[in-house]
Scaffold this active site. Structure first.
Site, mmCIF file in Angstrom:
data_model
loop_
_atom_site.group_PDB
_atom_site.id
_atom_site.type_symbol
_atom_site.label_atom_id
_atom_site.label_comp_id
_atom_site.label_asym_id
_atom_site.label_seq_id
_atom_site.Cartn_x
_atom_site.Cartn_y
_atom_site.Cartn_z
ATOM 1 N N MET A 157 0.852 -1.173 0.000
ATOM 2 C CA MET A 157 0.000 0.000 0.000
ATOM 3 C C MET A 157 0.898 1.237 0.000
ATOM 4 O O MET A 157 1.411 1.630 1.029
ATOM 5 C CB MET A 157 -0.906 0.001 1.225
ATOM 6 C CG MET A 157 -1.616 1.292 1.441
ATOM 7 S SD MET A 157 -2.768 1.357 2.829
ATOM 8 C CE MET A 157 -1.731 1.104 4.224
ATOM 9 N N PRO A 158 1.105 1.860 -1.143
ATOM 10 C CA PRO A 158 1.886 3.086 -1.183
ATOM 11 C C PRO A 158 1.153 4.238 -0.486
ATOM 12 O O PRO A 158 -0.066 4.392 -0.633
ATOM 13 C CB PRO A 158 2.030 3.382 -2.670
ATOM 14 C CG PRO A 158 1.732 2.097 -3.360
ATOM 15 C CD PRO A 158 0.773 1.387 -2.484
#
Length: 64
Positions: free
Chosen positions: A1-2
């Site tokens: 999850m950036p």
């Protein structure tokens, strides 16, 4: 999850911030291949007097 964190000076419109979120998400998706739904963008807005360079606040530089 950036998670993308970005600091900007106050004064941008909601439309500009929406465009920024969109463009950062698109760039991250292209670069990392992450699903757009997993990319989070957090915008922190600063007052001009909370940012400085060369020993002077941005407010002082722009106001006079």
């Amino acid at each position: 999850m950036p998670i993308i964190n970005i600091n900007i000076l106050k004064g941008r419109s909601d439309e500009q911030k929406e465009a920024l979120i969109h463009e950062l998400t698109e760039a991250c998706q292209r670069a990392l291949g992450s699903p757009k739904e997993s990319i989070h963008v957090m915008i922190s807005e600063m007052d001009k007097q909370h940012y400085g360079a060369g020993g002077v606040s941005y407010k002082k530089k722009t106001d006079g």
